[in-house]
Design an enzyme around this catalytic site. Sequence first.
Site, PDB file in Angstrom:
ATOM      1  N   ARG A 180       0.823  -1.222   0.000  1.00 12.48           N
ATOM      2  CA  ARG A 180       0.000   0.000   0.000  1.00 12.48           C
ATOM      3  C   ARG A 180       0.853   1.266   0.000  1.00 12.48           C
ATOM      4  O   ARG A 180       0.474   2.270   0.621  1.00 12.48           O
ATOM      5  CB  ARG A 180      -0.925   0.040   1.222  1.00 12.48           C
ATOM      6  CG  ARG A 180      -1.932  -1.085   1.293  1.00 12.48           C
ATOM      7  CD  ARG A 180      -3.154  -0.763   0.462  1.00 12.48           C
ATOM      8  NE  ARG A 180      -4.107  -1.860   0.552  1.00 12.48           N
ATOM      9  CZ  ARG A 180      -5.216  -1.814   1.267  1.00 12.48           C
ATOM     10  NH1 ARG A 180      -5.533  -0.725   1.915  1.00 12.48           N
ATOM     11  NH2 ARG A 180      -6.008  -2.843   1.306  1.00 12.48           N
ATOM     12  N   ARG A 234      -2.907   7.051   1.374  1.00 17.01           N
ATOM     13  CA  ARG A 234      -3.297   8.293   2.044  1.00 17.01           C
ATOM     14  C   ARG A 234      -2.259   8.899   2.979  1.00 17.01           C
ATOM     15  O   ARG A 234      -2.392  10.043   3.384  1.00 17.01           O
ATOM     16  CB  ARG A 234      -4.614   8.100   2.785  1.00 17.01           C
ATOM     17  CG  ARG A 234      -5.783   8.460   1.886  1.00 17.01           C
ATOM     18  CD  ARG A 234      -7.097   8.277   2.578  1.00 17.01           C
ATOM     19  NE  ARG A 234      -7.359   6.854   2.743  1.00 17.01           N
ATOM     20  CZ  ARG A 234      -8.445   6.366   3.319  1.00 17.01           C
ATOM     21  NH1 ARG A 234      -9.361   7.172   3.806  1.00 17.01           N
ATOM     22  NH2 ARG A 234      -8.629   5.067   3.410  1.00 17.01           N
ATOM     23  N   ASP A 243      -6.931  -2.238  -7.166  1.00 15.06           N
ATOM     24  CA  ASP A 243      -7.399  -2.922  -5.961  1.00 15.06           C
ATOM     25  C   ASP A 243      -7.724  -4.364  -6.297  1.00 15.06           C
ATOM     26  O   ASP A 243      -8.077  -4.667  -7.447  1.00 15.06           O
ATOM     27  CB  ASP A 243      -8.640  -2.223  -5.379  1.00 15.06           C
ATOM     28  CG  ASP A 243      -8.894  -2.714  -3.957  1.00 15.06           C
ATOM     29  OD1 ASP A 243      -8.213  -2.245  -3.037  1.00 15.06           O
ATOM     30  OD2 ASP A 243      -9.744  -3.608  -3.780  1.00 15.06           O
TER      31      ASP A 243
HETATM   32  O1  1CP Z   1       0.058   0.650  -3.033  1.00 16.67           O
HETATM   33  C1  1CP Z   1      -0.395  -0.500  -3.165  1.00 16.67           C
HETATM   34  O2  1CP Z   1      -0.141  -1.445  -2.398  1.00 16.67           O
HETATM   35  C2  1CP Z   1      -1.158  -0.815  -4.443  1.00 16.67           C
HETATM   36  C3  1CP Z   1      -2.528  -0.830  -4.452  1.00 16.67           C
HETATM   37  C4  1CP Z   1      -3.411  -1.715  -3.572  1.00 16.67           C
HETATM   38  C5  1CP Z   1      -3.332  -3.070  -3.247  1.00 16.67           C
HETATM   39  C6  1CP Z   1      -2.215  -4.033  -3.566  1.00 16.67           C
HETATM   40  C7  1CP Z   1      -4.597  -1.209  -3.012  1.00 16.67           C
HETATM   41  C8  1CP Z   1      -5.047   0.182  -3.113  1.00 16.67           C
HETATM   42  N1  1CP Z   1      -5.269  -2.254  -2.430  1.00 16.67           N
HETATM   43  C9  1CP Z   1      -4.506  -3.393  -2.543  1.00 16.67           C
HETATM   44  C10 1CP Z   1      -4.825  -4.745  -2.090  1.00 16.67           C
HETATM   45  C11 1CP Z   1      -6.008  -4.967  -1.253  1.00 16.67           C
HETATM   46  N2  1CP Z   1      -7.211  -4.326  -1.283  1.00 16.67           N
HETATM   47  C12 1CP Z   1      -6.085  -6.019  -0.308  1.00 16.67           C
HETATM   48  C13 1CP Z   1      -5.000  -7.032  -0.053  1.00 16.67           C
HETATM   49  C14 1CP Z   1      -3.933  -6.593   0.831  1.00 16.67           C
HETATM   50  C15 1CP Z   1      -4.278  -6.253   2.259  1.00 16.67           C
HETATM   51  O3  1CP Z   1      -4.604  -7.171   3.014  1.00 16.67           O
HETATM   52  O4  1CP Z   1      -4.211  -5.081   2.596  1.00 16.67           O
HETATM   53  C16 1CP Z   1      -7.345  -5.964   0.279  1.00 16.67           C
HETATM   54  C17 1CP Z   1      -7.902  -6.878   1.352  1.00 16.67           C
HETATM   55  C18 1CP Z   1      -8.071  -4.892  -0.336  1.00 16.67           C
HETATM   56  C19 1CP Z   1      -9.456  -4.496  -0.080  1.00 16.67           C
HETATM   57  C20 1CP Z   1      -9.542  -3.058   0.254  1.00 16.67           C
HETATM   58  N3  1CP Z   1      -9.488  -2.052  -0.660  1.00 16.67           N
HETATM   59  C21 1CP Z   1      -9.623  -2.452   1.514  1.00 16.67           C
HETATM   60  C22 1CP Z   1      -9.639  -3.193   2.829  1.00 16.67           C
HETATM   61  C23 1CP Z   1     -11.006  -3.315   3.350  1.00 16.67           C
HETATM   62  C24 1CP Z   1     -11.070  -4.360   4.388  1.00 16.67           C
HETATM   63  O5  1CP Z   1     -11.705  -5.375   4.100  1.00 16.67           O
HETATM   64  O6  1CP Z   1     -10.491  -4.168   5.453  1.00 16.67           O
HETATM   65  C25 1CP Z   1      -9.654  -1.071   1.348  1.00 16.67           C
HETATM   66  C26 1CP Z   1      -9.795   0.002   2.384  1.00 16.67           C
HETATM   67  C27 1CP Z   1      -9.550  -0.829  -0.037  1.00 16.67           C
HETATM   68  C28 1CP Z   1      -9.455   0.481  -0.728  1.00 16.67           C
HETATM   69  C29 1CP Z   1      -8.099   0.807  -1.144  1.00 16.67           C
HETATM   70  N4  1CP Z   1      -7.315   0.013  -1.986  1.00 16.67           N
HETATM   71  C30 1CP Z   1      -6.120   0.641  -2.230  1.00 16.67           C
HETATM   72  C31 1CP Z   1      -6.144   1.908  -1.542  1.00 16.67           C
HETATM   73  C32 1CP Z   1      -5.033   2.911  -1.568  1.00 16.67           C
HETATM   74  C33 1CP Z   1      -7.374   1.996  -0.869  1.00 16.67           C
HETATM   75  C34 1CP Z   1      -7.865   3.155  -0.058  1.00 16.67           C
HETATM   76  C35 1CP Z   1      -8.623   4.038  -0.981  1.00 16.67           C
HETATM   77  C36 1CP Z   1      -8.672   5.484  -0.589  1.00 16.67           C
HETATM   78  O7  1CP Z   1      -9.585   5.831   0.172  1.00 16.67           O
HETATM   79  O8  1CP Z   1      -7.860   6.275  -1.065  1.00 16.67           O
END
Ligand code: 1CP
Length: 342
Positions: free
Chosen positions: A27, A31, A76
Amino acid sequence: MVDTKKMKYIRACRGDNMKVPPVWLMRQAGRYLPEYRAVREKYEFLEICNNPELACEVTLQPVRRFGFDAAILFSDILIPLVPMGANLAFGNGEGPRINPPFRSVNELEKLKSVNPEEDLDFVLKSVRMVRRELPAEVALIGFCGAPFTLASYMVEGGRPNPFANIKALMYKDPEAFTILIDKLKDMVRTYLGEMVNSGADAIQLFDTWAGTLHSSDYKTYVLPCVKEIFEDLKDLDVPMTYFVHNGSHLLYEIKETGCNVVSLDWRCSISEARRIFGTEIALQGNLDPTALLGDEKTIRNKVKEILQEASGDGGFVFNLGHGILPVTPVSSVEIMLDEIRG
Ligand code: 1CP
């Protein structure tokens, strides 16, 4: 032409143990970065994912600022579920929503198969753009969610908590569970394959929620499909990393998946992992993301501990043990990097 042998990240994935290991953060575009927040003020999260110019820009932001050894495509894990038929939304601050959720054979049979070149062309375009823009020595990682983790979101309709629906489906309705996992498996392997064809130098499979399973359930319901995915992608000859959040009890099973790199959760001991995985499989990890909320001395000490534990034989990539938290001060990342690079 990109020469992956010159990339520190790729060399470490292939088994090199470097005095100064390569580093990137899960990630890393997000933010905690003011430049990311500036883009987010103008665009919704999904708009950024769907627009190659914006996705490329935010992918590059952390590499420009910190000189990370790898970039991970900004997208994502839930994005490829949209062309399968999921109605995906990200509410502000409440995480992803899939509405309606998928729970019956009837609903699951309607899920479409995905042709990435048509349905996810914007992602492949982002991959090509990022690869063009990145310095030659910086690797580009393409990624996807693993079937069980994606299934959890689809069946729960959002953040899986407390996993009642997905586990009920798994235990009670094997026909529906198998339809879902098989369709996701097909999507994952074609999608990751196309990312590599479009320029990704490595791939990472995120199995965030597989850690909620007992090892015998992991073996029955998850291992076979993850193994098949890595087996199918092996011939592409790019490093394949596997991450399971909270997966310290699954290390022996993870060893059987056929991945080349294991991304360790922050609770996991690196020496214990090395003992189990040997030097054939590289390790990535695993600073506790909350360590970056600590003071300078704490950050430096914790980084030192990891570097010491990971030194010796076997490939090693420095990373966090889960995604960086939005409240992380940028200065903490700088301290962490200073401790790693000296
Ligand atoms: O920078 C990076 O790592 C690249 C982009 C990336 C990746 C690899 C994002 C951007 N998400 C992910 C993977 C991801 N997304 C996972 C697997 C890894 C982990 O366990 O963290 C999971 C479970 C998600 C699902 C997801 N998307 C969540 C989690 C929700 C939950 O179930 O707890 C969230 C909050 C998102 C939104 C998201 N994805 C990525 C970002 C930067 C964001 C936040 C968006 C924002 O408000 O700006």
